[in-house]
Design an enzyme around this catalytic site. Structure first.
Site, PDB file in Angstrom:
ATOM      1  N   THR A 222      43.884  33.268  31.133  1.00 64.69           N
ATOM      2  CA  THR A 222      44.954  34.397  31.735  1.00 64.69           C
ATOM      3  C   THR A 222      45.946  34.249  32.495  1.00 64.69           C
ATOM      4  OG1 THR A 222      43.947  34.554  33.643  1.00 64.69           O
ATOM      5  CG2 THR A 222      42.776  36.172  31.959  1.00 64.69           C
ATOM      6  N   ASP A 254      39.750  38.007  38.893  1.00 67.73           N
ATOM      7  CA  ASP A 254      38.119  38.581  38.297  1.00 67.73           C
ATOM      8  C   ASP A 254      37.694  40.091  37.779  1.00 67.73           C
ATOM      9  OD1 ASP A 254      37.657  36.634  40.328  1.00 67.73           O
ATOM     10  OD2 ASP A 254      37.860  37.993  41.674  1.00 67.73           O
TER      11      ASP A 254
HETATM   12  O1  RIB Z   1      40.091  35.977  43.329  1.00 72.12           O
HETATM   13  C1  RIB Z   1      40.204  36.389  44.500  1.00 72.12           C
HETATM   14  C2  RIB Z   1      39.326  36.232  45.470  1.00 72.12           C
HETATM   15  O2  RIB Z   1      38.852  35.234  45.734  1.00 72.12           O
HETATM   16  C3  RIB Z   1      39.706  37.232  46.470  1.00 72.12           C
HETATM   17  O3  RIB Z   1      38.801  38.252  46.741  1.00 72.12           O
HETATM   18  C4  RIB Z   1      38.463  36.179  47.678  1.00 72.12           C
HETATM   19  O4  RIB Z   1      37.537  36.705  48.541  1.00 72.12           O
HETATM   20  C5  RIB Z   1      38.173  35.068  47.375  1.00 72.12           C
HETATM   21  O5  RIB Z   1      37.626  34.643  46.698  1.00 72.12           O
END
Ligand code: RIB
Length: 308
Positions: A222, A254
């Site tokens: 990404t 994510d």
């Molecule tokens: O990928 C983003 C996340 O990384 C955030 O929500 C934070 O909690 C960390 O884990």
């Protein structure tokens, strides 16, 4: 048809976020911030992204017995996520991420993993039946590596494909990379795993090929607004996202991993699943926060059609 099941093994955090015009440098104080508490943690974010994209999700995690943990669990259940295998630590507080977000959506993140560090191989073994029934196992590396490896070995035993988001950047043994079907590093994680630091497309492709040679079947890098580079043994392809005004990129990776898993579990082709996940991630950066920014399936479908 029954909605396909995804099992996510990973972290849950509460994100304490300050948004300001400039990000502070080490030793500097920035005074114009606005504060918000938001749901986060790479595992929980990916579970929510997959659930909103239409998957049935079971989450395996360790959350503290504190107010932050209570709120996280309540939110996950409200998303329809099965939390039967979320254990509550007696000793450690819930995971916390301190996050600074600057004007263009760039961020700094510092995490206290706390209860996430207490997710053990036995907690994962308890979820073996769910893993066996899943169409995809999703993991990241914000929980201990031996726990992640146990989950991946169980998935392999039952013929369940594994999507590993190798975040945050950390060394990974090749014995683990060999168990991965879909590896989704960002450019920083790719550089860490391969020792290559260039950011040209050719560098990204060379890095992705290096990870293929170590055993991952598909590598999807990404690259933010530049899109996603998909490499496998046969081909290399770039997927460009729709143009959007990014205000907060926390959780965009994510979103991509969670939505990709949901789409693949539904039986979509790699091509369609990647395009869908790219659109979802583009929507997510236009809104604040990690979990709150994850789009619903309807939103993704409608942006997808207006864009193509
Ligand atoms: O990928 C983003 C996340 O990384 C955030 O929500 C934070 O909690 C960390 O884990």
């Amino acid at each position: 048809m029954r909605v396909p099941l995804i099992v996510v093994v990973g972290s849950s955090n509460t994100d304490l976020v300050i948004r300001s015009a400039r990000l502070p440098r080490p030793g500097q104080t920035v005074l114009d911030g606005e504060f918000q508490i938001m749901a986060g943690g790479k595992g929980a974010n990916q579970a929510v992204a997959a659930a909103r994209a239409g998957a049935r999700v079971t989450f395996v995690a360790n959350i503290g017995r504190d107010d932050f943990g209570d709120a996280s669990l309540k939110r996950l259940r409200r998303e329809g996520i099965n939390t039967r295998f979320v254990v509550r630590s007696r000793a450690a507080p819930s995971g916390i991420a301190l996050i600074c977000v600057g004007e263009n959506g760039e961020n700094l993140i510092s995490v206290a993993r706390s209860s996430n560090d207490e997710l053990t191989p036995n907690h994962v073994r308890a979820a073996e039946a769910a893993i066996r029934a899943a169409r995809c196992l999703v993991a990241q590396i914000e929980v201990p590596l031996n726990t992640v490896k146990t989950a991946m070995l169980l998935a392999r035993r039952h013929g369940v494909p594994v999507l590993l988001n190798p975040a945050p950047a950390k060394d990974l043994p090749t014995s683990l990379l060999r168990l991965v079907h879909f590896l989704t590093p960002n450019e920083v994680e790719l550089a860490h795993l391969t020792g290559r630091s260039g950011t040209r497309k050719a560098d990204v492709i060379a890095g992705a090929r290096q990870l293929l040679a170590l055993g991952a079947k598909h590598v999807l890098v990404t690259c933010g607004a530049r899109g996603v580079c998909w490499c496998n043994a046969e081909a290399v392809r770039w997927f460009t996202p729709p143009k959007v005004k990014a205000i907060d990129t926390v959780g965009a990776g994510d979103c991509f991993s969670g939505v990709l898993a949901a789409s693949l579990a539904r039986g979509e082709s790699m091509d369609d699943a990647i395009r869908f996940a790219v659109v979802a991630a583009a929507i997510s950066v236009t809104r604040p926060g990690a979990q709150p920014s994850m789009p619903s399936r309807n939103e993704i479908v409608s942006k997808f059609h207006s864009w193509h």
